[in-house]
Design a protein around this motif. Sequence first.
Motif, PDB file in Angstrom:
ATOM      1  N   UNK A 291       1.368   0.177   0.474  1.00 22.18           N
ATOM      2  CA  UNK A 291       0.079  -0.424   0.159  1.00 22.18           C
ATOM      3  C   UNK A 291       0.258  -1.858  -0.325  1.00 22.18           C
ATOM      4  N   UNK A 292       1.255  -2.088  -1.166  1.00 22.89           N
ATOM      5  CA  UNK A 292       1.516  -3.441  -1.663  1.00 22.89           C
ATOM      6  C   UNK A 292       1.895  -4.398  -0.526  1.00 22.89           C
TER       7      UNK A 292
ATOM      8  N   UNK B 189      -6.171   6.337   2.551  1.00 20.63           N
ATOM      9  CA  UNK B 189      -5.391   6.221   1.310  1.00 20.63           C
ATOM     10  C   UNK B 189      -5.401   4.785   0.799  1.00 20.63           C
ATOM     11  N   UNK B 190      -5.261   3.824   1.695  1.00 19.48           N
ATOM     12  CA  UNK B 190      -5.299   2.416   1.291  1.00 19.48           C
ATOM     13  C   UNK B 190      -6.652   2.073   0.670  1.00 19.48           C
ATOM     14  N   UNK B 191      -7.738   2.599   1.227  1.00 23.86           N
ATOM     15  CA  UNK B 191      -9.071   2.352   0.688  1.00 23.86           C
ATOM     16  C   UNK B 191      -9.185   2.921  -0.732  1.00 23.86           C
ATOM     17  N   UNK B 192      -8.690   4.131  -0.912  1.00 27.18           N
ATOM     18  CA  UNK B 192      -8.726   4.772  -2.232  1.00 27.18           C
ATOM     19  C   UNK B 192      -7.868   3.996  -3.228  1.00 27.18           C
ATOM     20  N   UNK B 193      -6.707   3.546  -2.785  1.00 30.39           N
ATOM     21  CA  UNK B 193      -5.805   2.806  -3.664  1.00 30.39           C
ATOM     22  C   UNK B 193      -6.406   1.453  -4.052  1.00 30.39           C
ATOM     23  N   UNK B 194      -7.071   0.790  -3.105  1.00 33.50           N
ATOM     24  CA  UNK B 194      -7.720  -0.489  -3.406  1.00 33.50           C
ATOM     25  C   UNK B 194      -8.827  -0.294  -4.438  1.00 33.50           C
ATOM     26  N   UNK B 195      -9.590   0.786  -4.299  1.00 33.15           N
ATOM     27  CA  UNK B 195     -10.654   1.074  -5.264  1.00 33.15           C
ATOM     28  C   UNK B 195     -10.065   1.361  -6.646  1.00 33.15           C
TER      29      UNK B 195
END
Length: 105
Positions: A48-49, A88-94
């Motif tokens: 994600x990073x 997952x990326x969307x959830x992590x960004x939130x």
Amino acid sequence: MIVAVTPGLATAGEAPPDGSAWTIDGETYDVNPVTLLDEGDLAMVQLWRLAHPSAGRIGGMAGGVIPVAGHLPDAGGAGDQPAAMMDAFRIMAAAEAEATAARER
């Protein structure tokens, strides 16, 4: 994700400095939540990073102004990525946005 973006948590040791408990996102932990992450969790944060580097990595006059885009895990654009990864990326960004907003309050 909140564990990964909380400043100082990764290097804080197993117990909180004041001897109480760790409270993150309304949940209380007797041990440092970083110790609960497995290799898969850490790998996901790393991916994600790479896809969403922080604006702080750009210095000078462009710092925080130019949108920062990284690399997606698989070849191609966003439509070529696994749906689960993009979710997952969307959830992590939130989660990162929530943690950042909480720190700024």
